[in-house]
Each structure stands twice: as structure tokens, then as C-alpha cells.
Design a protein around this motif. Sequence first.
Motif, PDB file in Angstrom:
ATOM      1  N   LEU A 173       0.842  -1.196   0.000  1.00  0.00           N
ATOM      2  CA  LEU A 173       0.000   0.000   0.000  1.00  0.00           C
ATOM      3  C   LEU A 173       0.875   1.243   0.000  1.00  0.00           C
ATOM      4  N   VAL A 174       0.631   2.149  -0.957  1.00  0.00           N
ATOM      5  CA  VAL A 174       1.283   3.454  -0.925  1.00  0.00           C
ATOM      6  C   VAL A 174       0.543   4.294   0.109  1.00  0.00           C
ATOM      7  N   ASN A 175       1.249   4.679   1.134  1.00  0.00           N
ATOM      8  CA  ASN A 175       0.605   5.334   2.272  1.00  0.00           C
ATOM      9  C   ASN A 175       1.655   6.125   3.030  1.00  0.00           C
ATOM     10  N   GLU A 176       1.202   7.057   3.830  1.00  0.00           N
ATOM     11  CA  GLU A 176       2.091   7.822   4.695  1.00  0.00           C
ATOM     12  C   GLU A 176       1.486   7.882   6.092  1.00  0.00           C
ATOM     13  N   GLY A 177       2.355   8.070   7.080  1.00  0.00           N
ATOM     14  CA  GLY A 177       1.874   8.129   8.452  1.00  0.00           C
ATOM     15  C   GLY A 177       0.901   9.262   8.701  1.00  0.00           C
ATOM     16  N   GLY A 178       1.034  10.359   7.956  1.00  0.00           N
ATOM     17  CA  GLY A 178       0.093  11.465   8.106  1.00  0.00           C
ATOM     18  C   GLY A 178      -1.272  11.180   7.513  1.00  0.00           C
ATOM     19  N   GLY A 179      -1.382  10.067   6.778  1.00  0.00           N
ATOM     20  CA  GLY A 179      -2.651   9.705   6.159  1.00  0.00           C
ATOM     21  C   GLY A 179      -3.523   8.815   7.006  1.00  0.00           C
TER      22      GLY A 179
ATOM     23  N   THR B  28      -9.226  10.757  -0.516  1.00  0.00           N
ATOM     24  CA  THR B  28      -8.328  11.302  -1.533  1.00  0.00           C
ATOM     25  C   THR B  28      -6.865  10.931  -1.323  1.00  0.00           C
ATOM     26  N   VAL B  29      -6.560  10.211  -0.256  1.00  0.00           N
ATOM     27  CA  VAL B  29      -5.186   9.749  -0.038  1.00  0.00           C
ATOM     28  C   VAL B  29      -5.052   8.286  -0.427  1.00  0.00           C
ATOM     29  N   GLN B  30      -5.650   7.387   0.341  1.00  0.00           N
ATOM     30  CA  GLN B  30      -5.461   5.954   0.064  1.00  0.00           C
ATOM     31  C   GLN B  30      -6.065   5.529  -1.271  1.00  0.00           C
ATOM     32  N   LEU B  31      -7.086   6.236  -1.744  1.00  0.00           N
ATOM     33  CA  LEU B  31      -7.690   5.912  -3.040  1.00  0.00           C
ATOM     34  C   LEU B  31      -7.188   6.818  -4.160  1.00  0.00           C
ATOM     35  N   ASP B  32      -6.143   7.575  -3.894  1.00  0.00           N
ATOM     36  CA  ASP B  32      -5.535   8.466  -4.883  1.00  0.00           C
ATOM     37  C   ASP B  32      -4.963   7.634  -6.040  1.00  0.00           C
ATOM     38  N   PRO B  33      -5.348   7.912  -7.286  1.00  0.00           N
ATOM     39  CA  PRO B  33      -4.791   7.166  -8.430  1.00  0.00           C
ATOM     40  C   PRO B  33      -3.279   7.286  -8.536  1.00  0.00           C
ATOM     41  N   GLY B  34      -2.723   8.372  -8.005  1.00  0.00           N
ATOM     42  CA  GLY B  34      -1.280   8.516  -8.016  1.00  0.00           C
ATOM     43  C   GLY B  34      -0.588   7.655  -6.980  1.00  0.00           C
ATOM     44  N   ARG B  35      -1.358   7.134  -6.047  1.00  0.00           N
ATOM     45  CA  ARG B  35      -0.805   6.264  -5.012  1.00  0.00           C
ATOM     46  C   ARG B  35      -1.178   4.804  -5.258  1.00  0.00           C
ATOM     47  N   ASN B  36      -2.458   4.535  -5.299  1.00  0.00           N
ATOM     48  CA  ASN B  36      -2.917   3.148  -5.327  1.00  0.00           C
ATOM     49  C   ASN B  36      -3.940   2.919  -6.445  1.00  0.00           C
ATOM     50  N   PRO B  37      -3.528   3.048  -7.704  1.00  0.00           N
ATOM     51  CA  PRO B  37      -4.479   2.827  -8.803  1.00  0.00           C
ATOM     52  C   PRO B  37      -5.002   1.395  -8.775  1.00  0.00           C
ATOM     53  N   GLY B  38      -6.301   1.290  -8.913  1.00  0.00           N
ATOM     54  CA  GLY B  38      -6.916  -0.031  -8.946  1.00  0.00           C
ATOM     55  C   GLY B  38      -7.301  -0.585  -7.583  1.00  0.00           C
ATOM     56  N   TRP B  39      -6.900   0.075  -6.515  1.00  0.00           N
ATOM     57  CA  TRP B  39      -7.283  -0.390  -5.176  1.00  0.00           C
ATOM     58  C   TRP B  39      -8.694   0.078  -4.853  1.00  0.00           C
ATOM     59  N   SER B  40      -9.483  -0.811  -4.266  1.00  0.00           N
ATOM     60  CA  SER B  40     -10.821  -0.454  -3.800  1.00  0.00           C
ATOM     61  C   SER B  40     -10.783  -0.128  -2.314  1.00  0.00           C
TER      62      SER B  40
END
Length: 326
Positions: free
Chosen positions: A130-136, A150-162
Motif C-alpha cells: 500500500l502506498v501510504n504515509e503516516g500522516g494519512g 483522496t489519499v489511500q484511493l488516490d490514483p497517483g498512489r494506489n491505482p486499482g485499489w478499492s
Amino acid sequence: MPAETEPHTCTWMAWPSSGYTDGDDAREAWASVALAVAEFEPVRMVVDPSAVKDARRWLGNAVEYFEAPLDDAWMRDIGPTFVVGPDGLGAVDWVFNGWGGQSWATWERDARIARQVAEWAGATIIGSELVNEGGGIHVDGQGAVLVTETVQLDPGRNPGWSRNDVEAELFRTLGADRVVWLPRGLTRDYAEFGTRGHVDIVATFTAPGAVLLHLQTNPRHPDHAVYDAIKAAFPAGWIVENLPAPEKINDATGPVDHSYVNHLVCNAGVVACTFDDPRDAAALDILAAAYPGRRVIGVDARAIFARGGGIHCITQQEPAVPGGKP
């Protein structure tokens, strides 16, 4: 993942030495935060080898130094997320990609810091895709975790993740059993140097089922309209206490996201953002009431916010392990 209000072994930070976190105003702010935290618990500072002399000039022997190459200095996001399990201390190593691949960000070195800090701490590394940060994320230590869509479901972070994919990974890595999805973050956080909606500038747990929520009282600020949608996302029965924003609403580039929510809870203390604003004193009083028995120290965070974050963003607590070494 224990609540931030549980005992800490130490707080980890990173020293600003390059990139857009460079500058004496940033170093003064980072140093002020480190010295304030050090009044309550040990501070372990990761420093780029090129900046060790500079860091010691600002901090002397007040912190413990660890050398590693750095791109920036946002330890909450580049460092590990510490957890506690039957085998002791663990550390989640999220994928870090510069807050969703931001055009201004560099992260080749920062992406390796979580694993390095985990090794220094003697923690078992828990890998994650998972692309994630502690501030998220924010947790209550009892299974609930706050995130933003808008963080965990951000296409720039986790494209295709539900949502289900994200929740399953947070359950696996953090020991959570329920996720509260806030619809978004604060407006400025979507500007050039923003994170696209980190929760730790919007809301924080003070106890299970009790949160402090950023309230923009000025209708001329776009976050005034954001408040209702965020508040509506909390489960029925939760205690939601408002933490009003500073009076200042704009800087040279537009609406500010100055927030008292972005504080760090330490052992017997709270290190809180101030902004040389008329509402600083009232905010510190609210924080003192929210964390009874803890001493609140305010630190001018304007230089940190000018670079896209606050006190919580540059710190990462290492929880104490029951029966472990202090």
C-alpha cells in the motif's frame, strides 16, 4: 498500532538539509520542535551525512543522531508506522512515492528510511504494497482508523485499489477492525506542495470515539464549507469537539491550512502548533483540556506549514512495548 496517547519509547525526526525543506527558518522550526519534544521523551534524529555538523550546531546533545541519506525531512510520512504485537515492536514499511508522485518531490532516499529506522529501533519489519504515509492515518488504539478518500484511493498512489482492498491492508498491518473514511482534507492540502488530503491536519483522536476536528469559522475560507461534509462522516455517538482554526485565512499564495489539530502527543506532554495568531492561547487551552495531566508546549509552526506540513508531520512516535526496554 497503539494510540498516540499511549507511552512512547522515543520520537523519531529527520533533519531538514536539502530540497524545499531547506533554509534557516525551517531548521529553527525543526529544532524548536525537537527541543520541545525532548522535554518529555528522547528524540532520535535522522540526519543526512552532509548535515551532521549543522544539526549539532542547532541541537547540541539534546537528541541522539542517526546518519542516513535523505531527500526531505517529513518523518511521519517517510518513516515506519510502529505497531506492537505478541513478539514485541513491529514497523510497517509502506510504499512511499512522494505523496502520489508529486512533480516537485524526490524520494529515492526517503523511500528507504522506514526500513532503516525500523532496524535501528530493533523492530520486526512488516512489508506492505500500500502506498501510504503516516500522516494519512490516525488510530484510537482500539481498532478504529481515520483515513481520507483522496489519499489511500488516490490514483497517483494506489491505482486499482478499492475501499475493501485498503481496509483489508489496514486491518492486516495496523490491527484495525474498522475504517472511518473522511471525504477529503483541507483545501490548501490540494495545492502544489500538499499531500492531497492527509487526515492528521483535519482530525485526531483524543480517546476511543472522541475526536478533535478542525473548524474553519470564517465563511470566506473554502474550508468553512468543507467542515460539514467531514463531520458527517463520523459514526453516530462519537464525541466530536471543534478546534477552531487561527484567524489568519490567507497568505501570498491563497487560503492557508494552518491547523492546531496537527500536534504531537508525547509522554506527559503535547507539542502544539502556534502561528503568532490571536487564537493560539485558546487552542492551547482546548488541547490542555483534551489531554488532562499533560503539559502543552506551543511552537511556532509557520515555517513548517509554509513547506506543506506541521509538527505532527515531522515527528513519528515509537510506542513503548509492555515489558520492554524504555
